[in-house]
Design a protein around this motif. Sequence first.
Motif, PDB file in Angstrom:
ATOM      1  N   ALA A 200       0.833  -1.199   0.000  1.00  0.00           N
ATOM      2  CA  ALA A 200       0.000   0.000   0.000  1.00  0.00           C
ATOM      3  C   ALA A 200       0.869   1.250   0.000  1.00  0.00           C
ATOM      4  CB  ALA A 200      -0.915   0.004   1.223  1.00  0.00           C
ATOM      5  N   ALA A 201       0.427   2.268  -0.744  1.00  0.00           N
ATOM      6  CA  ALA A 201       1.209   3.505  -0.878  1.00  0.00           C
ATOM      7  C   ALA A 201       1.480   4.157   0.468  1.00  0.00           C
ATOM      8  CB  ALA A 201       0.489   4.477  -1.808  1.00  0.00           C
ATOM      9  N   GLN A 202       0.501   4.108   1.380  1.00  0.00           N
ATOM     10  CA  GLN A 202       0.658   4.769   2.677  1.00  0.00           C
ATOM     11  C   GLN A 202       1.665   4.068   3.583  1.00  0.00           C
ATOM     12  OE1 GLN A 202      -2.120   3.455   1.473  1.00  0.00           O
ATOM     13  NE2 GLN A 202      -3.315   2.304   3.014  1.00  0.00           N
ATOM     14  N   HIS A 203       2.021   2.850   3.228  1.00  0.00           N
ATOM     15  CA  HIS A 203       2.992   2.103   4.028  1.00  0.00           C
ATOM     16  C   HIS A 203       4.428   2.290   3.538  1.00  0.00           C
ATOM     17  CE1 HIS A 203      -0.532  -0.804   5.125  1.00  0.00           C
ATOM     18  NE2 HIS A 203      -0.511   0.281   5.893  1.00  0.00           N
ATOM     19  N   ILE A 204       4.588   3.094   2.506  1.00  0.00           N
ATOM     20  CA  ILE A 204       5.916   3.360   1.948  1.00  0.00           C
ATOM     21  C   ILE A 204       6.437   4.670   2.512  1.00  0.00           C
ATOM     22  CG2 ILE A 204       7.241   3.729  -0.173  1.00  0.00           C
ATOM     23  CD1 ILE A 204       5.147   2.111  -1.653  1.00  0.00           C
ATOM     24  N   SER A 205       7.636   4.668   3.056  1.00  0.00           N
ATOM     25  CA  SER A 205       8.210   5.864   3.671  1.00  0.00           C
ATOM     26  C   SER A 205       8.572   6.908   2.617  1.00  0.00           C
ATOM     27  CB  SER A 205       9.463   5.490   4.468  1.00  0.00           C
ATOM     28  OG  SER A 205      10.513   5.082   3.591  1.00  0.00           O
ATOM     29  N   GLN A 206       8.760   8.156   3.085  1.00  0.00           N
ATOM     30  CA  GLN A 206       9.132   9.235   2.168  1.00  0.00           C
ATOM     31  C   GLN A 206      10.490   8.966   1.526  1.00  0.00           C
ATOM     32  OE1 GLN A 206       8.908  12.975   4.260  1.00  0.00           O
ATOM     33  NE2 GLN A 206       6.670  13.025   4.237  1.00  0.00           N
ATOM     34  N   THR A 207      11.395   8.411   2.292  1.00  0.00           N
ATOM     35  CA  THR A 207      12.719   8.084   1.742  1.00  0.00           C
ATOM     36  C   THR A 207      12.605   7.072   0.617  1.00  0.00           C
ATOM     37  OG1 THR A 207      13.796   8.499   3.871  1.00  0.00           O
ATOM     38  CG2 THR A 207      15.010   7.176   2.269  1.00  0.00           C
ATOM     39  N   THR A 208      11.770   6.042   0.835  1.00  0.00           N
ATOM     40  CA  THR A 208      11.586   5.024  -0.188  1.00  0.00           C
ATOM     41  C   THR A 208      10.925   5.603  -1.429  1.00  0.00           C
ATOM     42  OG1 THR A 208      11.413   3.271   1.481  1.00  0.00           O
ATOM     43  CG2 THR A 208      10.507   2.797  -0.706  1.00  0.00           C
ATOM     44  N   TRP A 209       9.941   6.496  -1.225  1.00  0.00           N
ATOM     45  CA  TRP A 209       9.309   7.149  -2.373  1.00  0.00           C
ATOM     46  C   TRP A 209      10.316   7.987  -3.155  1.00  0.00           C
ATOM     47  CZ3 TRP A 209       5.464   5.786  -5.009  1.00  0.00           C
ATOM     48  CH2 TRP A 209       4.292   5.273  -4.440  1.00  0.00           C
ATOM     49  N   GLY A 210      11.212   8.638  -2.439  1.00  0.00           N
ATOM     50  CA  GLY A 210      12.251   9.418  -3.111  1.00  0.00           C
ATOM     51  C   GLY A 210      13.135   8.540  -3.983  1.00  0.00           C
ATOM     52  N   LEU A 211      13.495   7.378  -3.458  1.00  0.00           N
ATOM     53  CA  LEU A 211      14.314   6.437  -4.220  1.00  0.00           C
ATOM     54  C   LEU A 211      13.547   5.893  -5.423  1.00  0.00           C
ATOM     55  CD1 LEU A 211      15.977   4.464  -1.270  1.00  0.00           C
ATOM     56  CD2 LEU A 211      17.128   6.027  -2.867  1.00  0.00           C
ATOM     57  N   ILE A 212      12.254   5.646  -5.246  1.00  0.00           N
ATOM     58  CA  ILE A 212      11.433   5.143  -6.349  1.00  0.00           C
ATOM     59  C   ILE A 212      11.333   6.186  -7.461  1.00  0.00           C
ATOM     60  CG2 ILE A 212       9.079   4.494  -7.010  1.00  0.00           C
ATOM     61  CD1 ILE A 212       8.840   3.214  -4.192  1.00  0.00           C
ATOM     62  N   LEU A 213      11.159   7.449  -7.075  1.00  0.00           N
ATOM     63  CA  LEU A 213      11.115   8.527  -8.072  1.00  0.00           C
ATOM     64  C   LEU A 213      12.435   8.633  -8.818  1.00  0.00           C
ATOM     65  CD1 LEU A 213       9.225  11.307  -6.053  1.00  0.00           C
ATOM     66  CD2 LEU A 213       8.402  10.138  -8.113  1.00  0.00           C
ATOM     67  N   LEU A 214      13.531   8.550  -8.077  1.00  0.00           N
ATOM     68  CA  LEU A 214      14.855   8.610  -8.698  1.00  0.00           C
ATOM     69  C   LEU A 214      15.048   7.447  -9.666  1.00  0.00           C
ATOM     70  CD1 LEU A 214      17.577  10.154  -8.681  1.00  0.00           C
ATOM     71  CD2 LEU A 214      18.332   8.573  -6.881  1.00  0.00           C
ATOM     72  N   LEU A 215      14.645   6.259  -9.241  1.00  0.00           N
ATOM     73  CA  LEU A 215      14.766   5.075 -10.083  1.00  0.00           C
ATOM     74  C   LEU A 215      13.884   5.194 -11.327  1.00  0.00           C
ATOM     75  CD1 LEU A 215      15.602   2.129 -10.680  1.00  0.00           C
ATOM     76  CD2 LEU A 215      13.758   1.401  -9.138  1.00  0.00           C
ATOM     77  N   GLY A 216      12.649   5.639 -11.130  1.00  0.00           N
ATOM     78  CA  GLY A 216      11.700   5.700 -12.238  1.00  0.00           C
ATOM     79  C   GLY A 216      12.040   6.739 -13.286  1.00  0.00           C
ATOM     80  N   ILE A 217      12.561   7.900 -12.841  1.00  0.00           N
ATOM     81  CA  ILE A 217      12.827   9.005 -13.775  1.00  0.00           C
ATOM     82  C   ILE A 217      14.238   8.924 -14.353  1.00  0.00           C
ATOM     83  CG2 ILE A 217      12.997  11.503 -14.026  1.00  0.00           C
ATOM     84  CD1 ILE A 217      10.889  11.725 -11.775  1.00  0.00           C
ATOM     85  N   VAL A 218      15.230   9.000 -13.472  1.00  0.00           N
ATOM     86  CA  VAL A 218      16.623   9.120 -13.916  1.00  0.00           C
ATOM     87  C   VAL A 218      17.208   7.791 -14.351  1.00  0.00           C
ATOM     88  CG1 VAL A 218      18.944   9.855 -13.232  1.00  0.00           C
ATOM     89  CG2 VAL A 218      16.943  11.110 -12.415  1.00  0.00           C
ATOM     90  N   PHE A 219      16.800   6.700 -13.680  1.00  0.00           N
ATOM     91  CA  PHE A 219      17.423   5.411 -13.954  1.00  0.00           C
ATOM     92  C   PHE A 219      16.522   4.429 -14.714  1.00  0.00           C
ATOM     93  CE2 PHE A 219      19.866   7.202 -10.525  1.00  0.00           C
ATOM     94  CZ  PHE A 219      21.177   6.858 -10.850  1.00  0.00           C
ATOM     95  N   THR A 220      15.331   4.887 -15.141  1.00  0.00           N
ATOM     96  CA  THR A 220      14.470   4.024 -15.952  1.00  0.00           C
ATOM     97  C   THR A 220      14.023   4.747 -17.221  1.00  0.00           C
ATOM     98  OG1 THR A 220      13.659   2.834 -14.009  1.00  0.00           O
ATOM     99  CG2 THR A 220      12.367   2.641 -16.012  1.00  0.00           C
TER     100      THR A 220
END
Length: 290
Positions: A200-220
């Motif tokens: 669930a989205a609410q169970h994901i920490s802000q740090t993890t979301w930051g890493l996911i954004l970095l992975l999705g945009i810059v590294f994907t």
Amino acid sequence: MTPTKPHTGLVELHLAVLLFGGTALFSKLIPLSALNITFLRCIIAAMVLAAIIKAAKHPLRLQRQQDYWAALALGTLVCLHWVTYFSAMQLSSVAIGMIAFFTYPVMTVLIEPLINKTQLKPVDVISAIAVLAGVIMLIPEANLNNDTTLGIIVGIISAALFTSRNLLHKRVFSQYSGPHAMFYQTLITLILLSPWQDVAAQHISQTTWGLILLLGIVFTALPHALFTTALRFLSAKTVGLVSCLQPFYGAVLALLILDEQLTTRTLIGGTIIVATALFETQQSHQKSRA
């Protein structure tokens, strides 16, 4: 095709490989399963790629009805490749997972001439053998009953999937731009994985979301768009061998960020792989000038 096209493709390819080298780190940095990491990265990547296409004032739709079937096949291969790619590194280590995956250039060099009905050149066989030797040097001693060996096997499966995707893309989908092609492949991956996504989205920490954004945009989104664009101007063989820079970058980044130690064998194997990739790049550049 003008001489500048292969040269442009090589620049895009090398930049993509540099970014790909850092992708593997997220298998350790993001505290989620390989399936969930792949699903979430595709949400971000699909949105970014759609924005890029719209900004370029190109339509999202494909040109022909049969191209949607090709996109479905490519998306399925990418989906399976990504999940097995992250799984391989979570089972073993970043270096071992990436190295096992990088058996794919050998597969490409040997299979592409069969598909294109061209003669296999001795220099290509030598390059493939050199890459294989480098990969063997990088793989440490492994027990058949431990997760490291399983990670190697999963990495090789990921390599076979990636090889199939590259060759199929070159054959049936190369008329589309990198962002356009990857938009459909990330979208299809997103659809295929959605039934099994269990976080669930609410169970994901802000740090993890930051890493996911970095992975999705810059590294994907960015490197895959560059990579698929390069496939339009370069042979899958050249792309595969030049991409052998990736495990070297990944191993160095894993050392700096994750403190995964490099052995002498790793350094020797990485050197062999990089030397072969640089040789193949030079060969491609000389052909483009001919």
